[in-house]
Scaffold this active site. Structure first.
Site, PDB file in Angstrom:
ATOM      1  N   HIS A 287      57.305   9.875   1.669  1.00 47.65           N
ATOM      2  CA  HIS A 287      57.422   8.546   2.282  1.00 47.65           C
ATOM      3  C   HIS A 287      58.806   7.926   2.090  1.00 47.65           C
ATOM      4  O   HIS A 287      58.944   6.739   1.830  1.00 47.65           O
ATOM      5  CB  HIS A 287      56.317   7.614   1.778  1.00 47.65           C
ATOM      6  CG  HIS A 287      55.000   7.937   2.390  1.00 47.65           C
ATOM      7  ND1 HIS A 287      54.185   8.932   1.912  1.00 47.65           N
ATOM      8  CD2 HIS A 287      54.376   7.417   3.468  1.00 47.65           C
ATOM      9  CE1 HIS A 287      53.097   8.999   2.664  1.00 47.65           C
ATOM     10  NE2 HIS A 287      53.187   8.104   3.629  1.00 47.65           N
TER      11      HIS A 287
ATOM     12  N   CYS B   3      66.684  15.818  17.696  1.00 46.02           N
ATOM     13  CA  CYS B   3      66.551  15.727  16.231  1.00 46.02           C
ATOM     14  C   CYS B   3      67.668  14.911  15.579  1.00 46.02           C
ATOM     15  O   CYS B   3      67.611  14.620  14.389  1.00 46.02           O
ATOM     16  CB  CYS B   3      66.475  17.118  15.616  1.00 46.02           C
ATOM     17  SG  CYS B   3      64.967  17.990  16.052  1.00 46.02           S
TER      18      CYS B   3
ATOM     19  N   GLU C 189      57.665  22.522   9.004  1.00 42.21           N
ATOM     20  CA  GLU C 189      57.752  21.238   9.711  1.00 42.21           C
ATOM     21  C   GLU C 189      56.508  21.001  10.552  1.00 42.21           C
ATOM     22  O   GLU C 189      56.116  19.869  10.779  1.00 42.21           O
ATOM     23  CB  GLU C 189      58.981  21.217  10.623  1.00 42.21           C
ATOM     24  CG  GLU C 189      60.272  21.004   9.900  1.00 42.21           C
ATOM     25  CD  GLU C 189      61.426  20.735  10.855  1.00 42.21           C
ATOM     26  OE1 GLU C 189      61.212  20.598  12.073  1.00 42.21           O
ATOM     27  OE2 GLU C 189      62.559  20.655  10.363  1.00 42.21           O
TER      28      GLU C 189
END
Length: 131
Positions: A67, A23, A112
């Site tokens: 985004h 990550c 997530e």
């Protein structure tokens, strides 16, 4: 009391600085978000808060994340864009926009994936009750 919720989502990229694993590398998620507001009274139409109003407020906040590379946003300059910090960001931003004294933000849940996420309850100094 009435708890009113909406579900939404956003797509974004991030990386977790100093994380001991994959990550730490740039990657993305399609986060799912559930925002729950609490109302103490109903309005003259018999509603706690109009879903349309709550959706508009939440969309304004989610659009700041959608985004984007979250690491580049000012809020995340000095903190990792973990799901925990994302939930707190959404909570604080939505809370500031809920101006009716009969409404308060109760929780923000961030997922997530379909199988892992968390719920943020905000400032517990108030016992989760209206301020």
């Amino acid at each position: 009391m009435f708890d009113i919720f909406i579900d939404t989502h956003f797509a974004g990229a991030h990386h977790l600085r100093d994380y001991p694993g994959d990550c730490e590398k740039p990657h993305g998620h399609n986060w799912k978000v559930k925002v729950t507001a609490r109302a103490t009274e109903l309005d003259r139409c018999g509603m706690a808060i109009d879903f349309k109003v709550l959706k508009k407020i939440v969309k304004e906040v989610i659009d700041k994340l959608d985004h984007n590379d979250l690491n580049t946003l000012p809020y995340f300059q000095d903190k990792n864009p973990s799901s925990e910090h994302i939930a707190r960001f959404i909570f604080d931003e939505v809370s500031a926009l809920l101006t009716n004294k009969n409404h308060s933000l109760r929780t923000v849940t961030v997922l997530e994936t379909d199988t892992q996420g968390l719920t943020y309850y905000g400032n517990q100094d108030h016992g989760g009750e209206l301020r």
